[in-house]
Design an enzyme around this catalytic site. Sequence first.
Site, PDB file in Angstrom:
ATOM      1  N   LYS A  48       0.982  -0.979  -0.057  1.00 44.96           N
ATOM      2  CA  LYS A  48      -0.059  -0.063   0.051  1.00 44.96           C
ATOM      3  C   LYS A  48       1.036   1.414   0.067  1.00 44.96           C
ATOM      4  O   LYS A  48       0.582   2.150  -0.728  1.00 44.96           O
ATOM      5  CB  LYS A  48      -0.994  -0.159   1.153  1.00 44.96           C
ATOM      6  CG  LYS A  48      -2.047  -1.157   1.077  1.00 44.96           C
ATOM      7  CD  LYS A  48      -2.871  -1.163   2.415  1.00 44.96           C
ATOM      8  CE  LYS A  48      -3.983  -2.468   2.045  1.00 44.96           C
ATOM      9  NZ  LYS A  48      -4.516  -2.582   3.400  1.00 44.96           N
ATOM     10  N   GLN A 100      -4.530  -1.328   9.614  1.00 50.36           N
ATOM     11  CA  GLN A 100      -4.390  -2.657   8.966  1.00 50.36           C
ATOM     12  C   GLN A 100      -4.952  -3.559  10.130  1.00 50.36           C
ATOM     13  O   GLN A 100      -4.681  -3.484  11.253  1.00 50.36           O
ATOM     14  CB  GLN A 100      -2.898  -2.860   8.634  1.00 50.36           C
ATOM     15  CG  GLN A 100      -2.752  -4.366   8.128  1.00 50.36           C
ATOM     16  CD  GLN A 100      -3.452  -4.359   6.511  1.00 50.36           C
ATOM     17  OE1 GLN A 100      -3.564  -3.256   5.957  1.00 50.36           O
ATOM     18  NE2 GLN A 100      -3.869  -5.334   6.141  1.00 50.36           N
ATOM     19  N   ASP A 131     -10.634   2.872   4.072  1.00 48.83           N
ATOM     20  CA  ASP A 131     -10.831   1.401   4.021  1.00 48.83           C
ATOM     21  C   ASP A 131     -12.425   1.098   3.705  1.00 48.83           C
ATOM     22  O   ASP A 131     -12.783  -0.060   3.568  1.00 48.83           O
ATOM     23  CB  ASP A 131     -10.334   0.663   5.269  1.00 48.83           C
ATOM     24  CG  ASP A 131      -9.115   0.084   5.151  1.00 48.83           C
ATOM     25  OD1 ASP A 131      -9.049  -0.688   3.849  1.00 48.83           O
ATOM     26  OD2 ASP A 131      -8.687  -0.249   5.888  1.00 48.83           O
TER      27      ASP A 131
HETATM   28  N1  GUN Z   1      -6.802  -6.832   6.432  1.00 49.08           N
HETATM   29  C1  GUN Z   1      -7.157  -7.520   5.290  1.00 49.08           C
HETATM   30  N2  GUN Z   1      -7.667  -7.091   4.450  1.00 49.08           N
HETATM   31  C2  GUN Z   1      -7.706  -5.776   4.948  1.00 49.08           C
HETATM   32  C3  GUN Z   1      -7.942  -4.397   4.131  1.00 49.08           C
HETATM   33  O1  GUN Z   1      -8.514  -4.197   3.099  1.00 49.08           O
HETATM   34  N3  GUN Z   1      -7.636  -3.435   4.972  1.00 49.08           N
HETATM   35  C4  GUN Z   1      -7.273  -3.635   6.227  1.00 49.08           C
HETATM   36  N4  GUN Z   1      -7.224  -2.400   6.979  1.00 49.08           N
HETATM   37  N5  GUN Z   1      -7.076  -4.681   6.909  1.00 49.08           N
HETATM   38  C5  GUN Z   1      -7.156  -5.659   5.998  1.00 49.08           C
END
Ligand code: GUN
Length: 251
Positions: free
Chosen positions: A19, A63, A86
């Site tokens: 990311k 995350q 998100d």
């Molecule tokens: N954990 C697994 N997928 C995601 C996601 O798309 N965003 C976040 N913040 N955590 C995750």
Amino acid sequence: MAVIQVGEDPASSIYVNNKKKACEETGMLSYGYHLPIETDEHDLLELIEQLNQDPSVHGILCQLPLPKQMNEFKIISSINPSKDVDGFHPVNVGLLTIGKDALVSCTPAGVIEMLKAYKIPLVGANCVIVGRSNIVGKPVAQLMLKEHATVTITHSRTKNLPAVCRQADILIAAIGKAEMITAEYVKPGAVVIDVGINRNAAGKVVGDVDFASVSPIAEAISPVPGGVGPMTIAMLLMNTFTAFQRIEGII
Ligand code: GUN
């Protein structure tokens, strides 16, 4: 974009790095916050509040999964919904559900974008989703409804799952079980979207779909790795750009 990781989950570290890298490649600034696993929930809430107030931050991503001492719902709910890139905040989930402009969860948004890019007909299509998570199953169902598909959400308690899945024109696998969806679950000519990222017994990264048995009968199938995963990152960047434009009054 501010990217917060708590602890050392190896998969999370890979996702977070991808990311941050994607931000840099597109010319967005990313701020990384890597906190130790024993971080107090209060300290994380304080960091989020500071980022909520910071006018140079337009996107905040925490995350998941978070360590056990933290209440995930409380943490996500503390993010300013306008910066929730998100799309996990209850306000954004609610807006999506009533069909209003929201920051939409990235993986579901990526699935729709991919289907549209390949001109897969969605209106009236029978779409079966395997998995009912808040992050993928439920929001992708909302988005497919918005596209006028007929949507069925299935899960571990669904009776006769292979037969239900065989009704699908579009089958979306989001269960988190390596190669569970075999040819028995797929109608010949169906479009199969594989959201899973797992390791099989041999340690190889595989999806929720058994690619070898399903690909010969599917009209189209998304690969793992390299299918939905990169779309998630692309949608995260889109959300961040949208959040930026809204916060700065450009749109
Ligand atoms: N954990 C697994 N997928 C995601 C996601 O798309 N965003 C976040 N913040 N955590 C995750």
